[in-house]
Design a protein around this motif. Sequence first.
Motif, PDB file in Angstrom:
ATOM      1  N   ILE A  97       0.839  -1.205   0.000  1.00  0.00           N
ATOM      2  CA  ILE A  97       0.000   0.000   0.000  1.00  0.00           C
ATOM      3  C   ILE A  97       0.874   1.255   0.000  1.00  0.00           C
ATOM      4  O   ILE A  97       1.615   1.492   0.965  1.00  0.00           O
ATOM      5  CB  ILE A  97      -0.938   0.019   1.218  1.00  0.00           C
ATOM      6  N   PRO A  98       0.808   2.080  -1.057  1.00  0.00           N
ATOM      7  CA  PRO A  98       1.613   3.314  -1.096  1.00  0.00           C
ATOM      8  C   PRO A  98       0.918   4.454  -0.368  1.00  0.00           C
ATOM      9  O   PRO A  98      -0.297   4.425  -0.157  1.00  0.00           O
ATOM     10  CB  PRO A  98       1.703   3.603  -2.602  1.00  0.00           C
ATOM     11  N   TYR A  99       1.694   5.465  -0.005  1.00  0.00           N
ATOM     12  CA  TYR A  99       1.117   6.639   0.653  1.00  0.00           C
ATOM     13  C   TYR A  99       0.071   7.317  -0.232  1.00  0.00           C
ATOM     14  O   TYR A  99      -0.934   7.836   0.262  1.00  0.00           O
ATOM     15  CB  TYR A  99       2.208   7.653   0.985  1.00  0.00           C
ATOM     16  N   SER A 100       0.311   7.345  -1.552  1.00  0.00           N
ATOM     17  CA  SER A 100      -0.595   8.057  -2.455  1.00  0.00           C
ATOM     18  C   SER A 100      -2.013   7.502  -2.393  1.00  0.00           C
ATOM     19  O   SER A 100      -2.989   8.247  -2.536  1.00  0.00           O
ATOM     20  CB  SER A 100      -0.071   7.987  -3.894  1.00  0.00           C
ATOM     21  N   LEU A 101      -2.143   6.191  -2.166  1.00  0.00           N
ATOM     22  CA  LEU A 101      -3.475   5.607  -2.035  1.00  0.00           C
ATOM     23  C   LEU A 101      -4.191   6.159  -0.817  1.00  0.00           C
ATOM     24  O   LEU A 101      -5.390   6.453  -0.843  1.00  0.00           O
ATOM     25  CB  LEU A 101      -3.364   4.086  -1.942  1.00  0.00           C
ATOM     26  N   LEU A 102      -3.446   6.324   0.260  1.00  0.00           N
ATOM     27  CA  LEU A 102      -4.031   6.789   1.510  1.00  0.00           C
ATOM     28  C   LEU A 102      -4.335   8.280   1.480  1.00  0.00           C
ATOM     29  O   LEU A 102      -5.349   8.731   2.012  1.00  0.00           O
ATOM     30  CB  LEU A 102      -3.082   6.469   2.670  1.00  0.00           C
ATOM     31  N   THR A 103      -3.466   9.058   0.848  1.00  0.00           N
ATOM     32  CA  THR A 103      -3.682  10.505   0.807  1.00  0.00           C
ATOM     33  C   THR A 103      -4.848  10.884  -0.096  1.00  0.00           C
ATOM     34  O   THR A 103      -5.418  11.974   0.037  1.00  0.00           O
ATOM     35  CB  THR A 103      -2.412  11.239   0.328  1.00  0.00           C
ATOM     36  N   HIS A 104      -5.218   9.998  -1.036  1.00  0.00           N
ATOM     37  CA  HIS A 104      -6.322  10.297  -1.950  1.00  0.00           C
ATOM     38  C   HIS A 104      -7.618   9.602  -1.538  1.00  0.00           C
ATOM     39  O   HIS A 104      -8.586   9.579  -2.308  1.00  0.00           O
ATOM     40  CB  HIS A 104      -5.950   9.883  -3.381  1.00  0.00           C
ATOM     41  N   MET A 105      -7.659   9.065  -0.342  1.00  0.00           N
ATOM     42  CA  MET A 105      -8.889   8.432   0.137  1.00  0.00           C
ATOM     43  C   MET A 105      -9.999   9.465   0.324  1.00  0.00           C
ATOM     44  O   MET A 105      -9.737  10.611   0.662  1.00  0.00           O
ATOM     45  CB  MET A 105      -8.646   7.722   1.482  1.00  0.00           C
ATOM     46  N   GLY A 106     -11.231   9.012   0.126  1.00  0.00           N
ATOM     47  CA  GLY A 106     -12.381   9.875   0.375  1.00  0.00           C
ATOM     48  C   GLY A 106     -12.711   9.902   1.859  1.00  0.00           C
ATOM     49  O   GLY A 106     -12.109   9.167   2.658  1.00  0.00           O
TER      50      GLY A 106
END
Length: 204
Positions: A27-36
């Motif tokens: 899981i990359p940070y970008s996935l988490l930062t773009h969460m709704g």
Amino acid sequence: MNDTFSLTELQLVLNHLKDYSPGIDGIPYSLLTHMGPTSKKYFLDIINCIYSTGAVPDDWKTHIIIPILKTGKDPSTATSYRPIAILSTLSKIMEHLVKNRLEWLLENRGILPKSQFGFRKGLSTSDSPLISNVTLAFSQKNFLVGVFLDVCAAYDNVILPLLRHKMHQLSIPVRITNFVSNLYSGRHVLVRVEGNFMPESPSV
């Protein structure tokens, strides 16, 4: 300090993240930062469940180690390599949340000694009186004697029961103490060389 984390605290951490290689969970940070909003609330619920119970997932304790050969060193010697550790981004986010609270607590209670300049907000090692003493000695053409101590593998040799006892003595909140103790006990190390994992190492 023992209260569950707020969405504001989580968002503050997410705002300052930059992508880098993900851990064992991929899981990359970008996935988490773009969460709704809904996903962030679900993630925050997971974090608060871990914070409340102290039960840290095994994946959060699994470190991928990539050995990088130091310049000019013998590749057949283990000490010639610099280990790069890759951890779960989920774990790192929760570590940031705990770190922010712990820093605030230590600074506001005046627990850190006045001689501690490194690793503190608003301060750096360049603020140490040592710098001014060296500068003064040079300007006056005097000698200055310094004694430095380099503890080999200091981080690796921290005794967790003693750390837990010290945190208890300093009245660090129970949930912070439990999380730190549980996160760093029973860790697993996976060494990856040229994209392949070596046989799993024992827990540390």
